[in-house]
Design a protein around this motif. Structure first.
Motif, short mmCIF file in Angstrom:
data_model
loop_
_atom_site.label_atom_id
_atom_site.label_comp_id
_atom_site.label_asym_id
_atom_site.label_seq_id
_atom_site.Cartn_x
_atom_site.Cartn_y
_atom_site.Cartn_z
N ASN A 72 11.37 11.65 10.09
CA ASN A 72 10.38 10.70 10.56
C ASN A 72 9.11 10.79 9.71
O ASN A 72 8.40 11.81 9.75
CB ASN A 72 10.03 10.98 12.03
CG ASN A 72 11.24 10.85 12.93
OD1 ASN A 72 11.83 9.78 13.04
ND2 ASN A 72 11.64 11.94 13.58
N TRP A 73 8.85 9.74 8.92
CA TRP A 73 7.71 9.69 8.01
C TRP A 73 6.68 8.68 8.52
O TRP A 73 7.03 7.66 9.12
CB TRP A 73 8.17 9.27 6.61
CG TRP A 73 9.07 10.26 5.93
CD1 TRP A 73 10.43 10.31 5.99
CD2 TRP A 73 8.66 11.33 5.08
NE1 TRP A 73 10.90 11.35 5.23
CE2 TRP A 73 9.83 12.00 4.65
CE3 TRP A 73 7.42 11.79 4.63
CZ2 TRP A 73 9.81 13.09 3.80
CZ3 TRP A 73 7.39 12.88 3.78
CH2 TRP A 73 8.56 13.52 3.38
N ARG A 74 5.41 8.96 8.23
CA ARG A 74 4.35 8.05 8.65
C ARG A 74 3.34 7.84 7.54
O ARG A 74 2.85 8.81 6.94
CB ARG A 74 3.63 8.59 9.89
CG ARG A 74 2.36 7.83 10.25
CD ARG A 74 1.85 8.20 11.62
NE ARG A 74 2.74 7.68 12.66
CZ ARG A 74 2.55 7.89 13.97
NH1 ARG A 74 1.52 8.63 14.38
NH2 ARG A 74 3.38 7.37 14.84
N SER A 75 3.00 6.58 7.28
CA SER A 75 1.89 6.19 6.39
C SER A 75 0.81 5.58 7.27
O SER A 75 1.00 4.50 7.83
CB SER A 75 2.35 5.18 5.34
OG SER A 75 3.25 5.75 4.43
N ASN A 76 -0.31 6.29 7.41
CA ASN A 76 -1.32 5.87 8.39
C ASN A 76 -2.44 5.04 7.80
O ASN A 76 -3.41 4.73 8.48
CB ASN A 76 -1.89 7.10 9.10
CG ASN A 76 -2.76 7.96 8.18
OD1 ASN A 76 -2.68 7.85 6.96
ND2 ASN A 76 -3.58 8.82 8.76
N LYS A 77 -2.33 4.69 6.50
CA LYS A 77 -3.31 3.82 5.86
C LYS A 77 -2.61 2.56 5.36
O LYS A 77 -1.42 2.58 5.04
CB LYS A 77 -3.99 4.53 4.69
CG LYS A 77 -4.81 5.76 5.08
CD LYS A 77 -6.00 5.39 5.96
CE LYS A 77 -6.86 6.62 6.24
NZ LYS A 77 -7.98 6.30 7.15
N PRO A 78 -3.33 1.44 5.28
CA PRO A 78 -2.70 0.20 4.83
C PRO A 78 -1.96 0.38 3.50
O PRO A 78 -2.46 1.01 2.57
CB PRO A 78 -3.88 -0.76 4.69
CG PRO A 78 -4.89 -0.25 5.67
CD PRO A 78 -4.75 1.25 5.63
N GLN A 79 -0.77 -0.19 3.44
CA GLN A 79 0.13 0.00 2.30
C GLN A 79 0.82 -1.32 1.99
O GLN A 79 1.34 -1.98 2.88
CB GLN A 79 1.15 1.07 2.69
CG GLN A 79 2.23 1.37 1.68
CD GLN A 79 3.10 2.53 2.16
OE1 GLN A 79 2.70 3.68 2.09
NE2 GLN A 79 4.29 2.23 2.67
N ALA A 80 0.80 -1.71 0.72
CA ALA A 80 1.51 -2.92 0.30
C ALA A 80 3.02 -2.69 0.39
O ALA A 80 3.50 -1.56 0.24
CB ALA A 80 1.12 -3.29 -1.13
N THR A 81 3.77 -3.76 0.61
CA THR A 81 5.21 -3.62 0.80
C THR A 81 5.92 -3.04 -0.42
O THR A 81 6.87 -2.26 -0.27
CB THR A 81 5.82 -4.99 1.16
OG1 THR A 81 5.25 -6.00 0.31
CG2 THR A 81 5.55 -5.35 2.59
N TYR A 82 5.49 -3.41 -1.64
CA TYR A 82 6.19 -2.88 -2.81
C TYR A 82 5.91 -1.39 -3.01
O TYR A 82 6.61 -0.72 -3.77
CB TYR A 82 5.83 -3.67 -4.08
CG TYR A 82 4.58 -3.24 -4.80
CD1 TYR A 82 4.65 -2.34 -5.86
CD2 TYR A 82 3.33 -3.74 -4.44
CE1 TYR A 82 3.49 -1.94 -6.54
CE2 TYR A 82 2.18 -3.36 -5.12
CZ TYR A 82 2.27 -2.46 -6.16
OH TYR A 82 1.14 -2.07 -6.83
N LEU A 83 4.89 -0.88 -2.33
CA LEU A 83 4.56 0.54 -2.43
C LEU A 83 5.29 1.40 -1.41
O LEU A 83 5.19 2.62 -1.44
CB LEU A 83 3.05 0.73 -2.27
CG LEU A 83 2.20 0.03 -3.34
CD1 LEU A 83 0.72 0.13 -2.99
CD2 LEU A 83 2.47 0.62 -4.72
N ALA A 84 6.02 0.76 -0.49
CA ALA A 84 6.86 1.50 0.44
C ALA A 84 8.14 1.90 -0.28
O ALA A 84 8.70 1.12 -1.07
CB ALA A 84 7.20 0.64 1.66
N THR A 85 8.62 3.12 -0.04
CA THR A 85 9.81 3.59 -0.74
C THR A 85 10.72 4.36 0.19
O THR A 85 10.27 4.92 1.20
CB THR A 85 9.43 4.46 -1.95
OG1 THR A 85 10.59 4.68 -2.76
CG2 THR A 85 8.86 5.81 -1.52
N LEU A 86 12.00 4.37 -0.15
CA LEU A 86 12.99 5.18 0.55
C LEU A 86 13.93 5.77 -0.47
O LEU A 86 14.42 5.06 -1.36
CB LEU A 86 13.79 4.32 1.54
CG LEU A 86 14.95 5.03 2.23
CD1 LEU A 86 14.45 6.17 3.11
CD2 LEU A 86 15.80 4.04 3.04
#
Length: 498
Positions: A208-222
């Protein structure tokens, strides 16, 4: 509403029309693109997402992904229908708890029609249940999902989300993220931000990962695979998580000898760009065949090929600089890519100075002298390069030249005040090249229109006098004897090459 109703007579037609609520008559479909001229169909109109909650299950052996995506959004117009950007197979969509109709169109559009039209300013919860094999999907002739021997990776620019979660895929719509991924025991799932928890049951482990600051969609990764994970903490107290595929082969040592510098480099960059803007840090090197790197937020992606010729901290500097220039402050439109790449390249020049391997001015002189006036390099305009040249070497190198010209024009004190102040001014938002010019003029107190026009928008080689670069007579020598750091800097020219 764009549905035409036919009835046998005027009275019947009037009766049907009266049955439609007056408030719904003005509702219309959201645009299938957010309005970016480079990529007209990227992103969508009519709403803004504030949070993505992604609950996934992934089978590395078959590349099968099952997911439930919950999007929290708010409408920005009266909507009868709206789109998401997505490629996998959708089984069900609910809008505010009610099943919604859906279909697909174009290369990557998921069209959703809620049972009840949505008024402007409405809070909306969208749930999409889906499945599929990401590596089997293509759009516009390419894929942004990288199959690996032990799993898969979602990472690319300007698009990557479509292959693993439905989204409003444009930097203008930033959001926070919770990414929960279930994988077979012995396999890890890497994503952005902080690891909140793990749990195991019946042969499966959930991360379970969390990004708590605004993030652009292309910057999301898996990234799913078998990784060796290292942890550390920077001097400033930021937790660092790095991950290396267990089958990197000959590139393993060089990759570790580079990425393990992440904490030190991030702390060093704070002197130029201000405090590190997120609560997590790191990088990962999966066993992919592609050659680029990417500034995925808090945890940059590096391909093994970046380290094929040995360790290279310069590429780590580049991707970490993007955490401020690209991630904290994102482009308003993809034509503003100079604000990302020119600055990340200039950070490499500053690192070269720090390491005693060539000053920024020496690197600028070398770049300037290495390209004669008739070189197509000068026809690319970093301030608006066009989608075909968005990641051209000129956007990086000529883009960095523009910054050295600015430094020479306004002096070090004002220049470094601009570098540090800009990320703070537009923190967690978006901005354009025009915004940056305005800010630089405010800080320096100088009119900078001619300088920006010359270095960013004219498709010709600027005269040496405009940037206080080498004369043509001295240029041939500079072109032939590059600074010591140049080879490693040049090796990162393809960091975003698809």
């Amino acid at each position: 509403m764009h549905r035409r109703i036919f009835a046998p007579g005027a009275i019947a037609a009037a009766t049907v029309l009266l049955a439609i609520p007056a408030s719904a008559a003005s509702h219309a479909p959201g645009a299938p693109g957010i309005g970016d001229p480079y990529y007209p169909d990227y992103g969508n109109g009519g709403y803004d997402v504030s949070h993505y909650d992604l609950r996934l299950k992934y089978q590395p052996d078959t590349d099968e992904l099952e997911g439930t995506a919950t999007l929290l959004a708010r409408t920005t117009q009266d909507l009868s229908r709206f789109d998401l950007d997505f490629l996998l197979d959708v089984g069900e969509v609910r809008v505010n708890g009610v099943k919604a109709a859906f279909t697909t169109s174009g290369e990557h559009e998921l069209e959703i029609t809620p049972r009840t039209p949505l008024s402007k300013g409405t809070a909306v919860t969208v749930v999409v249940r889906y499945s599929g094999v990401p590596s089997s999907k293509q759009a516009y002739g390419f894929t942004s999902w990288h199959r690996t021997p032990d799993g898969g990776v979602g990472a690319n620019e300007p698009e990557a989300a479509w292959w693993w979660f439905p989204s409003n895929d444009h930097p203008l719509d930033k959001a926070t993220y919770d990414v929960s991924v279930q994988v077979p025991d012995g396999t890890q799932a890497i994503s952005n931000g902080t690891l909140q928890s793990t749990s195991s049951r019946a042969g499966w482990t959930r991360y379970n990962w969390r990004s708590n600051k605004p993030q652009a969609t292309y910057l999301a990764t898996l990234a799913v695979g078998r990784f060796d994970i290292t942890t550390d903490t920077t001097e400033s107290g930021i937790p660092v998580v790095n991950a290396y595929s267990k089958d990197l082969g000959d590139n393993d040592g060089a990759a570790r000898a580079s990425v393990e510098w992440t904490g030190e480099i991030a702390d060093w960059l704070t002197d130029y760009f201000g405090p590190y803007p997120f609560n997590a840090l790191g990088g990962y090197v999966p066993n992919v065949t592609t050659g680029y790197a990417l500034e995925t937020q808090t945890r940059p992606f590096y391909s093994p090929r970046q380290f094929a010729n040995g360790s290279n901290t310069s590429v780590v500097v580049h991707e970490l600089a993007h955490q401020w220039y690209g991630d904290l402050v994102s482009v308003a439109g993809w034509k503003d890519i100079w604000i990302n790449e020119g600055f990340a390249r200039y950070a490499q020049w500053l690192w070269s100075e720090h390491e005693g391997e060539g000053t920024a001015q020496e690197l600028a002189d070398h770049v300037y002298a290495s390209h004669p006036a008739d070189d197509p390099f000068w026809t690319v305009k970093p301030g608006d390069p066009g989608p075909e040249n968005q990641f051209h070497a000129a956007v990086y190198d000529r883009g960095a030249l523009a910054l050295q010209a600015l430094r020479n024009e306004i002096g070090d004190e004002a220049f470094f005040a601009v570098l540090k102040g800009w990320p703070h001014k537009h923190a967690y938002g978006n901005a354009s090249v025009a915004d940056f010019r305005t800010y630089a003029e405010q800080v320096s107190g100088k009119p900078l229109g001619p300088l920006f026009d010359t270095w960013l928008f004219q498709p010709v080689k600027p005269t040496a006098a405009r940037g206080v670069f080498l004369s043509e007579a001295a240029g041939s020598a500079a072109a032939g004897v590059p600074p010591k750091s140049w080879k490693k800097i040049a090796a990162t020219n393809d960091v975003h090459e698809r």
